[in-house]
Design an enzyme around this catalytic site. Structure first.
Site, PDB file in Angstrom:
ATOM      1  N   SER A 157      85.061-131.184   2.330  1.00  0.00           N
ATOM      2  CA  SER A 157      85.323-132.013   1.155  1.00  0.00           C
ATOM      3  C   SER A 157      84.183-133.004   0.957  1.00  0.00           C
ATOM      4  O   SER A 157      83.412-133.286   1.887  1.00  0.00           O
ATOM      5  CB  SER A 157      86.641-132.783   1.357  1.00  0.00           C
ATOM      6  N   TYR A 170      92.541-138.395   5.881  1.00  0.00           N
ATOM      7  CA  TYR A 170      91.979-137.227   5.207  1.00  0.00           C
ATOM      8  C   TYR A 170      90.458-137.270   5.244  1.00  0.00           C
ATOM      9  O   TYR A 170      89.799-136.264   5.549  1.00  0.00           O
ATOM     10  CB  TYR A 170      92.481-137.167   3.771  1.00  0.00           C
TER      11      TYR A 170
END
Length: 274
Positions: A157, A170
């Site tokens: 990501s 995250y």
């Protein structure tokens, strides 16, 4: 030659598109997801179009579950040639209300702050994204030993490059995914198993929709900040990931590419804000 491709998180927006695309190329696709209904729906769509796909309920955080599915995949489709580790995501239990520390955060229990994030919430998000790569890799990469043309594709990501506010677990986990991708690439290089990753920028998925749009479907303040920091000025479309995915999976095109994470972000990682 068709390959057996195992995709975790295959019921989600991005990985379901990967599954459809790769099945159209003649591959056999195993769709793994804890939400079996979502995976089964995608598998049925593929089968209706003449492709070969089968859905499996799988908890990627439980090795016994992964091993049971592994045995089923071998029986149904054959040994795994390509693994796409797509299981992951964030959770409200580890999403702070404020982007930055605000006075009183340390003493409130009325909303989530850095100080009252529960260990269980942090562990769930971190484990989902990192152990969700580790455990399927441990199980399915055994099929790849001694074979040619095998590889692993992880989903990292933009958070791996620059952590986003509000989602600490995250962000940390995706940085770990990029690092672990490099580790796996080195560890299995002599076995000719390539391990790479993609780092999507901002795409609208089921897991981030509530952060990006309000109940009426209007862009949130966070969405406006994201688009202002993305030179292309828009969210990505999942179809815009497919070319890079195909490239990284094709040993004829990327046979000497391993240990890389490719940003697909509309210029987000290149923009300084000025």
């Amino acid at each position: 030659m068709s390959k057996v491709i195992v995709i975790t998180g295959a019921g989600g927006v991005l990985c379901s598109d990967f599954a459809r695309f790769l099945a159209e190329k003649g591959n056999k696709v195993a769709l793994l997801d804890i939400n079996e209904e979502a995976a089964a729906k995608v598998a049925a769509e593929i089968s209706d179009k003449g492709g070969i796909a089968k859905a499996y309920k799988c908890n990627c955080l439980e090795k016994e579950s992964v091993e049971a599915v592994h045995a089923a995949v071998i029986a149904d489709l054959g040994p795994c040639d390509i693994l796409i580790n797509g299981a992951g995501g964030n959770n409200p239990r580890c999403t702070t209300l404020h982007e930055e520390y605000a006075k009183g955060d340390e003493s409130t229990d009325e909303f989530l702050t850095f100080f009252n994030i529960q260990e269980a919430g942090f562990d769930f998000v971190f484990d989902l994204n990192l152990k969700g790569v580790l455990l399927p890799s441990q199980v399915f990469m055994k099929d790849m030993l001694g074979k040619k043309g095998c590889c692993v594709l992880n989903i990292s990501s933009m958070n791996a490059y620059r952590p986003l506010t509000k989602i600490p677990a995250y962000s940390a986990a995706k940085a770990a995914v990029s690092n672990f991708t490099q580790w796996l690439a080195v560890h299995f290089a002599k076995e000719n198993i390539r391990v790479n990753a993609i780092a999507p920028g901002f795409f609208v998925t089921n897991q981030n929709r509530d952060l990006l749009f309000d109940k009426e479907g209007n862009p949130t303040a966070r969405t406006k900040k994201i688009l202002a920091a993305t030179p292309m000025g828009r969210f990505g479309d999942s179809a815009e990931l497919l070319g890079t995915v195909e490239w990284l999976l094709d040993e004829n095109k990327t046979g000497f590419v391993t240990g890389v994470t490719v940003p697909i972000d509309g210029g987000f990682s290149a923009y300084s804000g000025v």
